[in-house]
Design a protein around this motif. Sequence first.
Motif, PDB file in Angstrom:
ATOM      1  N   LEU A  84       0.819  -1.205   0.000  1.00 42.28           N
ATOM      2  CA  LEU A  84       0.000   0.000   0.000  1.00 42.28           C
ATOM      3  C   LEU A  84       0.854   1.257   0.000  1.00 42.28           C
ATOM      4  N   ASP A  85       0.285   2.309  -0.586  1.00 43.95           N
ATOM      5  CA  ASP A  85       0.974   3.598  -0.593  1.00 43.95           C
ATOM      6  C   ASP A  85       0.864   4.286   0.760  1.00 43.95           C
ATOM      7  N   VAL A  86      -0.301   4.187   1.375  1.00 45.28           N
ATOM      8  CA  VAL A  86      -0.518   4.839   2.659  1.00 45.28           C
ATOM      9  C   VAL A  86      -1.661   4.135   3.390  1.00 45.28           C
ATOM     10  N   THR A  87      -1.574   4.098   4.705  1.00 43.76           N
ATOM     11  CA  THR A  87      -2.687   3.679   5.546  1.00 43.76           C
ATOM     12  C   THR A  87      -3.036   4.837   6.460  1.00 43.76           C
ATOM     13  N   ILE A  88      -4.325   5.132   6.567  1.00 45.44           N
ATOM     14  CA  ILE A  88      -4.793   6.199   7.439  1.00 45.44           C
ATOM     15  C   ILE A  88      -5.766   5.592   8.435  1.00 45.44           C
ATOM     16  N   ASP A  89      -5.498   5.785   9.713  1.00 47.36           N
ATOM     17  CA  ASP A  89      -6.265   5.108  10.754  1.00 47.36           C
ATOM     18  C   ASP A  89      -6.295   5.985  12.000  1.00 47.36           C
ATOM     19  N   GLY A  90      -7.170   5.668  12.906  1.00 48.23           N
ATOM     20  CA  GLY A  90      -7.225   6.362  14.181  1.00 48.23           C
ATOM     21  C   GLY A  90      -6.319   5.709  15.207  1.00 48.23           C
ATOM     22  N   ALA A  91      -6.395   6.180  16.442  1.00 50.42           N
ATOM     23  CA  ALA A  91      -5.617   5.598  17.541  1.00 50.42           C
ATOM     24  C   ALA A  91      -6.348   5.859  18.847  1.00 50.42           C
ATOM     25  N   ASP A  92      -6.153   4.962  19.793  1.00 56.18           N
ATOM     26  CA  ASP A  92      -6.734   5.156  21.122  1.00 56.18           C
ATOM     27  C   ASP A  92      -5.820   5.997  22.007  1.00 56.18           C
ATOM     28  N   GLU A  93      -4.518   5.900  21.764  1.00 58.47           N
ATOM     29  CA  GLU A  93      -3.519   6.736  22.429  1.00 58.47           C
ATOM     30  C   GLU A  93      -2.324   6.900  21.507  1.00 58.47           C
ATOM     31  N   TYR A  94      -1.628   8.042  21.628  1.00 55.45           N
ATOM     32  CA  TYR A  94      -0.334   8.223  20.967  1.00 55.45           C
ATOM     33  C   TYR A  94       0.548   9.065  21.872  1.00 55.45           C
ATOM     34  N   ASP A  95       1.864   8.783  21.828  1.00 58.19           N
ATOM     35  CA  ASP A  95       2.800   9.553  22.645  1.00 58.19           C
ATOM     36  C   ASP A  95       3.645  10.458  21.759  1.00 58.19           C
ATOM     37  N   SER A  96       4.624  11.118  22.340  1.00 58.79           N
ATOM     38  CA  SER A  96       5.416  12.102  21.599  1.00 58.79           C
ATOM     39  C   SER A  96       6.275  11.465  20.513  1.00 58.79           C
ATOM     40  N   ASN A  97       6.555  10.172  20.626  1.00 55.13           N
ATOM     41  CA  ASN A  97       7.312   9.455  19.599  1.00 55.13           C
ATOM     42  C   ASN A  97       6.414   8.810  18.565  1.00 55.13           C
ATOM     43  N   LEU A  98       5.120   9.093  18.637  1.00 55.67           N
ATOM     44  CA  LEU A  98       4.091   8.548  17.748  1.00 55.67           C
ATOM     45  C   LEU A  98       3.967   7.036  17.871  1.00 55.67           C
ATOM     46  N   ASN A  99       4.289   6.503  19.044  1.00 56.87           N
ATOM     47  CA  ASN A  99       3.925   5.127  19.351  1.00 56.87           C
ATOM     48  C   ASN A  99       2.469   5.118  19.800  1.00 56.87           C
ATOM     49  N   LEU A 100       1.763   4.041  19.518  1.00 55.18           N
ATOM     50  CA  LEU A 100       0.315   4.024  19.662  1.00 55.18           C
ATOM     51  C   LEU A 100      -0.176   2.856  20.493  1.00 55.18           C
TER      52      LEU A 100
END
Length: 262
Positions: A84-100
């Motif tokens: 895939l070129d891109v995946t766009i999705d939501g998150a329940d949490e994310y931190d400053s390093n963009l870990n989810l």
Amino acid sequence: MTGELSPIDKAKFVAAKRATQYVETGMRVGLGTGSTAAWLVRCLGEMVRDEGLRIKGVPTSSRTAALARDVGIEVISLDEAKWLDVTIDGADEYDSNLNLIKGGGGALLQEKIVATASDQMVVIADISKQVETLGAFPLPIEVIPFGWQTTKALVEETLISMDVLGRTTTLRMNGEVPFVTDEGNHIIDLHLNRIGHARQLSLVLNQIPGVVENGLFIDICDVVVIGYGDGKVEVRDVNKGSVEEEKFDFLEDENLFGDISD
């Protein structure tokens, strides 16, 4: 109807609207699951209908697949797309390093497979999903039904040696019966309160027999698009190390999104 939306729904809408800028004709696009991702699918459907956008969508759940077809997006499987070129999705949490943390909607396995099969993962969220340390939202793990109680006990034993504040685990229910994922599995939610070493926890959990996958997305997200109730959008790109802001104006005659609910 955007003028009638609550601030939180306006935040989700503007994040989704801004994220459509990552999608171009001819792309193969991973489509996430959840209330925020539903806004994105609707926005892309509008572009297909009104602007001639041509994309192939790979949904991360049966719910998303049905919505995508309803709004005119061509749906294909990941096996057909291959990459895939891109995946766009939501998150329940994310931190400053963009870990989810993901999986509140029960689709974490397909979501992680699709996201890792993409050149880029873009997360759309409202500011309430931002945390200093992951773990306030329960961490979902997908487990096979066979021996799930044994798997749950092994997880609880493993958590004793992990850097977490809580160790309560619960089987996710759908009314009076266990919740069943699209793959026919169950979900156990880990109420950890704070996760000290998310990468280590992710690796350890996936070594437990019966655990299929966990909801920690480490080093997978490239960009987070954060929406605010006043129409402001903040775009954080972890690869570029950049933060950009812009503002969307709401149109009172907009009616495409009035039927979306959580």
